[in-house]
Scaffold this active site. Sequence first.
Site, PDB file in Angstrom:
ATOM      1  N   ASP A 177      21.340 -20.302  22.147  1.00 25.63           N
ATOM      2  CA  ASP A 177      21.559 -19.114  21.725  1.00 25.63           C
ATOM      3  C   ASP A 177      21.058 -18.872  20.216  1.00 25.63           C
ATOM      4  O   ASP A 177      21.486 -19.381  19.223  1.00 25.63           O
ATOM      5  CB  ASP A 177      23.265 -19.129  21.701  1.00 25.63           C
ATOM      6  CG  ASP A 177      23.807 -17.756  21.219  1.00 25.63           C
ATOM      7  OD1 ASP A 177      23.038 -16.750  21.220  1.00 25.63           O
ATOM      8  OD2 ASP A 177      24.654 -17.816  20.584  1.00 25.63           O
TER       9      ASP A 177
ATOM     10  N   GLY B  63      20.825 -16.594  17.333  1.00 27.60           N
ATOM     11  CA  GLY B  63      21.368 -15.347  16.706  1.00 27.60           C
ATOM     12  C   GLY B  63      20.620 -14.611  15.419  1.00 27.60           C
ATOM     13  O   GLY B  63      19.623 -15.241  15.400  1.00 27.60           O
ATOM     14  N   ASN B  64      21.355 -13.917  14.928  1.00 26.09           N
ATOM     15  CA  ASN B  64      20.780 -13.178  13.806  1.00 26.09           C
ATOM     16  C   ASN B  64      20.545 -13.959  12.385  1.00 26.09           C
ATOM     17  O   ASN B  64      19.700 -13.862  11.869  1.00 26.09           O
ATOM     18  CB  ASN B  64      21.564 -11.640  13.301  1.00 26.09           C
ATOM     19  CG  ASN B  64      21.373 -10.820  14.231  1.00 26.09           C
ATOM     20  OD1 ASN B  64      20.266 -10.283  14.572  1.00 26.09           O
ATOM     21  ND2 ASN B  64      22.565 -10.260  15.184  1.00 26.09           N
TER      22      ASN B  64
ATOM     23  N   LYS C 106      22.526 -21.846  17.943  1.00 30.34           N
ATOM     24  CA  LYS C 106      23.312 -22.640  18.439  1.00 30.34           C
ATOM     25  C   LYS C 106      22.705 -23.146  19.772  1.00 30.34           C
ATOM     26  O   LYS C 106      22.049 -22.630  20.509  1.00 30.34           O
ATOM     27  CB  LYS C 106      24.705 -21.868  18.979  1.00 30.34           C
ATOM     28  CG  LYS C 106      25.760 -21.613  17.851  1.00 30.34           C
ATOM     29  CD  LYS C 106      25.217 -20.423  16.910  1.00 30.34           C
ATOM     30  CE  LYS C 106      25.268 -19.105  17.689  1.00 30.34           C
ATOM     31  NZ  LYS C 106      25.114 -17.865  17.158  1.00 30.34           N
TER      32      LYS C 106
ATOM     33  N   GLY D 234      22.266  -6.319  23.609  1.00 25.98           N
ATOM     34  CA  GLY D 234      22.000  -7.896  23.276  1.00 25.98           C
ATOM     35  C   GLY D 234      22.353  -9.012  24.166  1.00 25.98           C
ATOM     36  O   GLY D 234      23.475  -8.859  24.569  1.00 25.98           O
TER      37      GLY D 234
ATOM     38  N   ASP E 248      23.579 -11.824  23.651  1.00 24.40           N
ATOM     39  CA  ASP E 248      24.691 -12.548  22.970  1.00 24.40           C
ATOM     40  C   ASP E 248      25.966 -11.816  23.619  1.00 24.40           C
ATOM     41  O   ASP E 248      26.929 -12.169  23.788  1.00 24.40           O
ATOM     42  CB  ASP E 248      24.658 -12.584  21.643  1.00 24.40           C
ATOM     43  CG  ASP E 248      24.280 -11.230  20.862  1.00 24.40           C
ATOM     44  OD1 ASP E 248      24.016 -10.413  21.464  1.00 24.40           O
ATOM     45  OD2 ASP E 248      24.677 -11.148  19.500  1.00 24.40           O
ATOM     46  N   ARG E 249      25.809 -10.264  23.614  1.00 27.78           N
ATOM     47  CA  ARG E 249      26.924  -9.626  24.044  1.00 27.78           C
ATOM     48  C   ARG E 249      27.225  -9.895  25.491  1.00 27.78           C
ATOM     49  O   ARG E 249      28.392 -10.056  25.880  1.00 27.78           O
ATOM     50  CB  ARG E 249      26.550  -8.039  23.881  1.00 27.78           C
ATOM     51  CG  ARG E 249      26.853  -7.645  22.085  1.00 27.78           C
ATOM     52  CD  ARG E 249      26.003  -6.273  22.041  1.00 27.78           C
ATOM     53  NE  ARG E 249      27.380  -5.268  22.695  1.00 27.78           N
ATOM     54  CZ  ARG E 249      27.129  -3.944  22.900  1.00 27.78           C
ATOM     55  NH1 ARG E 249      26.211  -3.293  22.459  1.00 27.78           N
ATOM     56  NH2 ARG E 249      28.123  -3.356  23.203  1.00 27.78           N
TER      57      ARG E 249
ATOM     58  N   THR F 226      38.651  -5.867  -9.726  1.00 29.03           N
ATOM     59  CA  THR F 226      37.494  -5.411  -8.750  1.00 29.03           C
ATOM     60  C   THR F 226      37.248  -6.498  -7.729  1.00 29.03           C
ATOM     61  O   THR F 226      36.933  -6.037  -6.742  1.00 29.03           O
ATOM     62  CB  THR F 226      36.102  -5.139  -9.630  1.00 29.03           C
ATOM     63  OG1 THR F 226      36.423  -4.171 -10.612  1.00 29.03           O
ATOM     64  CG2 THR F 226      34.949  -4.875  -8.727  1.00 29.03           C
TER      65      THR F 226
END
Length: 244
Positions: free
Chosen positions: A6, A8-9, A13, A95, A97-98, A172
Amino acid sequence: MNLIFDVGNTSTKVAVFDGDEKKTSLRTRHFSSEELSKIFSPYLNKIDKAIVSTVRDIPESIIDLATHGIPFVHLMSYKTKLPFKNEYETPETLGPDRIAAVAGAYFLYPGRNILIIDAGSAVTYDYLAGKAYKGGNISPGLSMRFRALHRFTGKLPLGSTLEKYSSPGRNTHDAIAAGVIDGLIFEIDEYIRSFREKNIDSMIVLTGGDSRYLKDRTGFKINYQPDLVLTGLNHILEYNAKRT
């Protein structure tokens, strides 16, 4: 045994499955065949199927090297056979992955109406209604929100999830952390609330790189499945291997 990739961006994995059981896995930002062989060597001679899912363009030579000697290799694409109906209007832009996360939810909770939340580089909200994938939404993930505030403003520092913060922020750093983290939690909770209003007998499944951080911060009961995408890819591989 099955070998799962897998890509990814931000990380890759890799896992080995024996049936439905995950035997071992690796998450890395830098793909290395040496690293892979060291970790997966006990299983290499037993692997007979592999699947590669990637949201990035990677050279075919890398795929060939990673899957060399495996009899059946499936490259995930919009043409991949699925055990449920895909109602996305542009499946070629969806995608992998989706769709793998949706497949994982489909196999783990068959016949259910499910909201799948994948909290990674982006946060995706995908809807599965029994045996039909209805589509979903995409939103910036935690890291992307922190980086956007830092990059597109003149003086705001780069925030992170590593520090405790007050809300409302009294400085902040706290203001950024509270705005980003609480903002995403509010977003997730509202998606869940809205989904539950329309789907009373439904489930919420959370996965993705930031899911461990977020799972105890939402206001709803969820099903935490950190390996949902890997599980989905494993079942997609088995489904396609039986139909070739």
